[in-house]
Structure formats: structure tokens, C-alpha cells
Design a protein around this motif. Structure first.
Motif, PDB file in Angstrom:
ATOM      1  N   VAL A 100       0.892  -0.971  -0.201  1.00  0.00           N
ATOM      2  CA  VAL A 100      -0.163   0.033   0.126  1.00  0.00           C
ATOM      3  C   VAL A 100       0.824   0.980   0.029  1.00  0.00           C
ATOM      4  CG1 VAL A 100      -1.455   1.423   1.389  1.00  0.00           C
ATOM      5  CG2 VAL A 100      -2.247  -1.159   1.027  1.00  0.00           C
ATOM      6  N   GLU A 101       1.991   1.167   0.618  1.00  0.00           N
ATOM      7  CA  GLU A 101       2.867   2.341   0.800  1.00  0.00           C
ATOM      8  C   GLU A 101       3.447   2.699  -0.314  1.00  0.00           C
ATOM      9  OE1 GLU A 101       5.332   1.895   4.209  1.00  0.00           O
ATOM     10  OE2 GLU A 101       3.502   1.911   5.577  1.00  0.00           O
ATOM     11  N   TRP A 102       4.076   1.625  -0.890  1.00  0.00           N
ATOM     12  CA  TRP A 102       4.932   1.756  -2.314  1.00  0.00           C
ATOM     13  C   TRP A 102       3.931   2.267  -3.519  1.00  0.00           C
ATOM     14  CZ3 TRP A 102       4.997   0.126  -7.341  1.00  0.00           C
ATOM     15  CH2 TRP A 102       6.036   0.133  -8.107  1.00  0.00           C
ATOM     16  N   VAL A 103       2.745   1.635  -3.525  1.00  0.00           N
ATOM     17  CA  VAL A 103       1.864   1.889  -4.810  1.00  0.00           C
ATOM     18  C   VAL A 103       1.380   3.448  -4.576  1.00  0.00           C
ATOM     19  CG1 VAL A 103      -0.565   1.420  -5.603  1.00  0.00           C
ATOM     20  CG2 VAL A 103       0.992  -0.280  -5.379  1.00  0.00           C
ATOM     21  N   SER A 104       0.978   3.898  -3.347  1.00  0.00           N
ATOM     22  CA  SER A 104       0.293   5.180  -3.148  1.00  0.00           C
ATOM     23  C   SER A 104       1.379   6.142  -3.403  1.00  0.00           C
ATOM     24  CB  SER A 104      -0.425   5.353  -1.716  1.00  0.00           C
ATOM     25  OG  SER A 104       0.433   4.901  -0.856  1.00  0.00           O
ATOM     26  N   GLY A 105       2.458   5.779  -2.849  1.00  0.00           N
ATOM     27  CA  GLY A 105       3.741   6.786  -3.212  1.00  0.00           C
ATOM     28  C   GLY A 105       3.857   7.136  -4.515  1.00  0.00           C
ATOM     29  N   HIS A 106       3.956   5.888  -5.410  1.00  0.00           N
ATOM     30  CA  HIS A 106       4.364   6.217  -6.645  1.00  0.00           C
ATOM     31  C   HIS A 106       3.106   6.668  -7.447  1.00  0.00           C
ATOM     32  CE1 HIS A 106       8.424   4.834  -6.996  1.00  0.00           C
ATOM     33  NE2 HIS A 106       8.323   3.922  -6.040  1.00  0.00           N
ATOM     34  N   VAL A 107       1.904   6.423  -7.116  1.00  0.00           N
ATOM     35  CA  VAL A 107       0.752   7.002  -7.884  1.00  0.00           C
ATOM     36  C   VAL A 107       0.862   8.465  -7.737  1.00  0.00           C
ATOM     37  CG1 VAL A 107      -1.730   7.084  -7.989  1.00  0.00           C
ATOM     38  CG2 VAL A 107      -0.409   4.923  -7.997  1.00  0.00           C
ATOM     39  N   MET A 108       0.988   8.920  -6.204  1.00  0.00           N
ATOM     40  CA  MET A 108       0.930  10.076  -5.985  1.00  0.00           C
ATOM     41  C   MET A 108       2.099  10.902  -6.475  1.00  0.00           C
ATOM     42  SD  MET A 108      -1.615  11.209  -4.228  1.00  0.00           S
ATOM     43  CE  MET A 108      -1.156  12.581  -3.837  1.00  0.00           C
ATOM     44  N   LEU A 132      -6.957  17.607  -9.452  1.00  0.00           N
ATOM     45  CA  LEU A 132      -7.279  16.978  -7.976  1.00  0.00           C
ATOM     46  C   LEU A 132      -7.678  15.429  -8.591  1.00  0.00           C
ATOM     47  CD1 LEU A 132      -9.961  19.527  -6.803  1.00  0.00           C
ATOM     48  CD2 LEU A 132      -7.542  19.243  -6.227  1.00  0.00           C
ATOM     49  N   ALA A 133      -7.132  14.613  -7.403  1.00  0.00           N
ATOM     50  CA  ALA A 133      -7.326  13.253  -7.529  1.00  0.00           C
ATOM     51  C   ALA A 133      -8.713  12.822  -8.077  1.00  0.00           C
ATOM     52  CB  ALA A 133      -7.066  12.402  -6.046  1.00  0.00           C
ATOM     53  N   CYS A 134      -9.795  13.304  -7.583  1.00  0.00           N
ATOM     54  CA  CYS A 134     -10.878  12.907  -8.024  1.00  0.00           C
ATOM     55  C   CYS A 134     -11.272  13.038  -9.740  1.00  0.00           C
ATOM     56  CB  CYS A 134     -12.208  13.859  -7.662  1.00  0.00           C
ATOM     57  SG  CYS A 134     -11.911  15.379  -7.770  1.00  0.00           S
ATOM     58  N   ASP A 135     -10.286  13.688 -10.301  1.00  0.00           N
ATOM     59  CA  ASP A 135     -10.426  13.948 -11.773  1.00  0.00           C
ATOM     60  C   ASP A 135      -9.257  12.940 -12.496  1.00  0.00           C
ATOM     61  OD1 ASP A 135     -12.451  15.932 -11.608  1.00  0.00           O
ATOM     62  OD2 ASP A 135     -10.973  17.305 -11.295  1.00  0.00           O
ATOM     63  N   ARG A 136      -8.865  12.289 -11.773  1.00  0.00           N
ATOM     64  CA  ARG A 136      -7.697  11.249 -12.219  1.00  0.00           C
ATOM     65  C   ARG A 136      -8.066   9.719 -12.098  1.00  0.00           C
ATOM     66  NH1 ARG A 136      -2.768  12.752 -14.568  1.00  0.00           N
ATOM     67  NH2 ARG A 136      -2.016  13.958 -12.875  1.00  0.00           N
ATOM     68  N   PRO A 137      -8.501   9.245 -13.300  1.00  0.00           N
ATOM     69  CA  PRO A 137      -9.155   7.904 -12.998  1.00  0.00           C
ATOM     70  C   PRO A 137      -8.004   6.823 -12.822  1.00  0.00           C
ATOM     71  CG  PRO A 137      -9.681   8.703 -15.323  1.00  0.00           C
ATOM     72  CD  PRO A 137      -9.036   9.926 -14.460  1.00  0.00           C
ATOM     73  N   VAL A 138      -8.080   6.009 -11.841  1.00  0.00           N
ATOM     74  CA  VAL A 138      -6.947   4.974 -11.824  1.00  0.00           C
ATOM     75  C   VAL A 138      -7.799   3.683 -11.802  1.00  0.00           C
ATOM     76  CG1 VAL A 138      -5.560   4.167  -9.991  1.00  0.00           C
ATOM     77  CG2 VAL A 138      -6.072   6.628 -10.020  1.00  0.00           C
ATOM     78  N   THR A 139      -7.172   2.681 -12.568  1.00  0.00           N
ATOM     79  CA  THR A 139      -7.460   1.240 -12.434  1.00  0.00           C
ATOM     80  C   THR A 139      -6.466   0.461 -11.755  1.00  0.00           C
ATOM     81  OG1 THR A 139      -8.763   1.735 -14.859  1.00  0.00           O
ATOM     82  CG2 THR A 139      -8.029  -0.692 -13.979  1.00  0.00           C
ATOM     83  N   VAL A 140      -7.238  -0.327 -11.072  1.00  0.00           N
ATOM     84  CA  VAL A 140      -6.456  -1.473 -10.345  1.00  0.00           C
ATOM     85  C   VAL A 140      -6.736  -2.506 -11.094  1.00  0.00           C
ATOM     86  CG1 VAL A 140      -5.612  -2.500  -8.041  1.00  0.00           C
ATOM     87  CG2 VAL A 140      -6.013  -0.184  -8.321  1.00  0.00           C
ATOM     88  N   GLY A 156      -9.491   6.323  -0.629  1.00  0.00           N
ATOM     89  CA  GLY A 156      -9.417   7.308   0.223  1.00  0.00           C
ATOM     90  C   GLY A 156      -8.526   8.384   0.140  1.00  0.00           C
ATOM     91  N   LEU A 157      -7.728   8.375  -0.822  1.00  0.00           N
ATOM     92  CA  LEU A 157      -6.921   9.695  -1.457  1.00  0.00           C
ATOM     93  C   LEU A 157      -7.682  10.578  -2.316  1.00  0.00           C
ATOM     94  CD1 LEU A 157      -3.373   8.235  -1.791  1.00  0.00           C
ATOM     95  CD2 LEU A 157      -3.904   9.775   0.037  1.00  0.00           C
ATOM     96  N   GLY A 158      -8.635  10.046  -2.736  1.00  0.00           N
ATOM     97  CA  GLY A 158      -9.590  10.798  -3.455  1.00  0.00           C
ATOM     98  C   GLY A 158      -9.768  10.458  -5.094  1.00  0.00           C
ATOM     99  N   PHE A 159      -9.123   9.414  -5.187  1.00  0.00           N
ATOM    100  CA  PHE A 159      -8.989   9.015  -6.871  1.00  0.00           C
ATOM    101  C   PHE A 159     -10.414   8.013  -7.148  1.00  0.00           C
ATOM    102  CE2 PHE A 159      -4.590   9.175  -5.883  1.00  0.00           C
ATOM    103  CZ  PHE A 159      -4.071  10.038  -7.141  1.00  0.00           C
ATOM    104  N   ALA A 160     -10.512   8.564  -8.422  1.00  0.00           N
ATOM    105  CA  ALA A 160     -11.829   7.619  -8.914  1.00  0.00           C
ATOM    106  C   ALA A 160     -11.334   6.293  -9.374  1.00  0.00           C
ATOM    107  CB  ALA A 160     -12.440   8.321 -10.185  1.00  0.00           C
ATOM    108  N   VAL A 161     -11.638   5.260  -8.545  1.00  0.00           N
ATOM    109  CA  VAL A 161     -10.784   4.089  -8.737  1.00  0.00           C
ATOM    110  C   VAL A 161     -11.804   2.785  -9.320  1.00  0.00           C
ATOM    111  CG1 VAL A 161      -9.816   2.033  -7.506  1.00  0.00           C
ATOM    112  CG2 VAL A 161      -9.370   4.607  -6.793  1.00  0.00           C
TER     113      VAL A 161
END
Length: 311
Positions: A100-108, A132-140, A156-161
Motif C-alpha cells: 500500500v505504501e509503495w503503490v500510493s507513493g508512486h501513484v501520487m 485533483l485526484a477525483c479527476d484522475r481515473p485510476v484502474t487497479v 481514500g486519497l480521492g481518486f476515482a478507482v
């Protein structure tokens, strides 16, 4: 009755695991004998790394379970001599939190455009704020223990996942898709894609020329899952064309990554040396001890691998 546990992993790991395993087994109230060598016919459990010397499980006639130290099981799941439950490592304290720490760090890092500010030899003053994160769609891709935890953190960081998995999953606040016929929908328009699928015949090259073309132009690829999930040549072509702005890769088809591999020299690739998440002996030992406790009491084991699915 004493349970005999064989530690079957590289010899240098024994020094790291011996004390934590003894402590965890004692804390669980278990009467166990733990060693790196013992007669196969006396072994009840094997604490296992797939690169260990143990590859033939047939002599272990009393074996109750193999307790993998890694999250990945592709190196052992197809072993036809293994006829007892195989349990993968699911360690929320160590393995999951590290991922979680590695992924969230590099995505940010990619989301905020930090690279351009950290390395700026021309002293460019370019005051363009990121979205803003809400305007950045992320796919996992992959919603197992690691993928689900990362998806929740990014939400939780606000991304549209959007999360995609082979079987159905439901996670509050996240659009969850499943099945081969929805993969294109999951990828279409994504500005960041995080790969956390297992390595199986059906997931190899899941990111290829066709699927990379579905991403938003200038998307980011983050792969801490498995190297075989990506067609290397297709990714390099997408980086050269600008379809992918940057790829941060922690896993590769061959490790260590050969020094002449194009990823090392490509200006839009970040290579990290398979460090996104590591099994931590103290917390991993507690997972092992809980499964031994369950086995000794006739309870179902945790995190049993579906041999047909491969994970």
C-alpha cells in the motif's frame, strides 16, 4: 503431540526467521519442533519458499500443509507432487502495508508530477497545477488482498478507482468489474493503471499493444505485481509514442533485470529492484503460527490456494 515444522527456504533466511517463528509458535501455545532438516516422513508442516531445495513433496507422507512465505505461488502451484493444502502468504501487517505504501507513493508521485520538480536542471518555472485526484481515473488490475488494500487507499486519497478481477469482488466506493469481457471497460480512459494480478497463463501480457491503446494518452503504468503481466516490447513502443508517459516497474520477467535491458536506459521508465513489498519475518511468523494452530485443531487453513485458478 509435537508438530514437526520444516523450514525450507534459502539458508540465509533461517537467521531472520528462526527467532520470530519460535516466538509466534510459543505465543500461539503450540508444542512444535522447528528445524531446517528432519526426516521427510516426520514432517507435519513446511514453511516454504518456492526457490528452496525442496521440490519433491512425495516423501513427506505425514504432511498437512505447505505454508508459503511469499504472496506469489506460481513457482509451486503446478507441482504435481504437492497433494496437501498450499497456503499463500497474506500478511496485512507487513506485506500488505508495504505494498500500500509503495503503490500510493508512486501513484501520487506521478499524479503530482513530482519528477519534473525534483530533476529540473534547466530551472524551468512552469506553474501548472495537477488535477485533483477525483479527476484522475485510476484502474487497479487485481483485487486480491494486495490489490483491494491499494484500491481502498487510493480511493481514500480521492481518486476515482476502478478495480478489475477475474472473479467478482465488491469493495465500497470502488467500481468493481470482473471477467475477460470487462477488461477493456476497466482500462479505457484510465490515466493510471496499477497491476497486482497473479502470474497465471490467463494474465500474462494483460498489458499489450491493444490494451495499452485503451488507456488515456499520457497515462502512467505502475507494476509491483509480476513482470509477465506486461508485454515489454509493447510497453516500450507505447512509451516512445507518448501513449504512456511513464512506467514505474518493480518486477520483471528476468530478475535481476539484465544490465542491457532497455528499461534501464529509457528516460520514461523507473526501475525499482523488487522492493515494493517484502515479507517481514515477525508478522509473517504470526501468519504461519495461526495456520499451524488451525491445522493442529482441525480448523480450516487460511489463504488456501485454488490450484485450478493458480492463486
Amino acid at each position: 503431540m509435537t508438530a514437526n515444522i520444516l523450514f525450507a527456504a534459502r539458508s540465509e533466511l533461517w537467521a531472520e526467521y528462526e527467532t520470530p517463528l519460535h516466538a509466534a509458535l510459543d505465543a500461539a501455545g503450540l508444542d512444535c519442533r522447528l528445524a531446517t532438516e528432519m526426516p521427510p516422513e516426520t514432517v507435519d508442516y513446511i514453511v516454504y519458499a518456492p526457490n528452496s531445495a525442496v521440490q519433491d513433496f512425495a516423501p513427506y507422507t505425514r504432511l498437512k500443509a505447505v505454508l508459503n512465505l511469499w504472496a506469489g505461488v506460481e513457482g509451486v502451484v503446478g507441482n504435481t507432487t504437492l497433494r496437501v493444502p498450499l497456503c499463500r502468504m497474506v500478511d496485512e501487517e507487513g506485506l500488505t502495508q508495504g505494498m500500500v505504501e509503495w503503490v500510493s507513493g508512486h501513484v501520487m508521485r506521478h499524479h503530482l508530477g513530482m519528477d519534473a520538480h525534483i530533476v529540473n536542471p534547466d530551472h524551468r518555472w512552469d506553474p501548472v497545477a495537477p488535477p485533483l485526484a477525483c479527476d484522475r481515473p485510476v484502474t487497479v488490475l487485481g483485487l486480491g488482498a494486495l490489490g483491494s488494500a491499494c484500491a481502498r487507499m487510493l480511493r481514500g486519497l480521492g481518486f476515482a478507482v476502478t478495480g478489475w478481477s477475474r472473479s467478482e469482488k465488491r469493495i465500497s466506493g470502488i467500481r468493481c468489474l470482473h471477467g475477460d469481457d470487462t477488461l477493456a471497460t476497466a482500462l479505457r480512459g484510465a490515466q493510471v493503471v496499477v497491476l497486482l494480478l497473479p502470474n497465471t497463463p490467463s494474465t500474462q501480457d494483460v498489458l499489450n499493444a491493444s490494451s495499452l491503446a485503451l488507456l488515456a494518452p499520457g497515462a502512467f503504468v505502475v507494476n509491483p505485481g509480476r513482470g509477465a503481466l506486461i508485454d515489454d516490447d509493447a510497453l516500450l513502443a507505447a512509451l516512445d509514442s507518448g501513449q504512456v508517459a511513464h512506467a514505474t516497474l518493480d518486477v520483471f520477467r528476468i530478475e535481476p533485470l539484465p544490465k542491457d535491458h532497455p528499461f534501464w536506459a529509457h528516460p520514461r521508465v523507473t526501475v525499482t529492484p523488487h522492493i515494493a513489498s517484502e515479507t517481514r519475518p515477525p508478522s509473517a511468523a504470526r501468519v504461519v503460527a495461526e495456520n499451524v494452530r488451525r491445522g493442529e485443531r482441525g480448523l480450516p487453513f487460511l489463504h488456501v490456494v485454488d490450484r485450478d485458478a493458480g492463486y
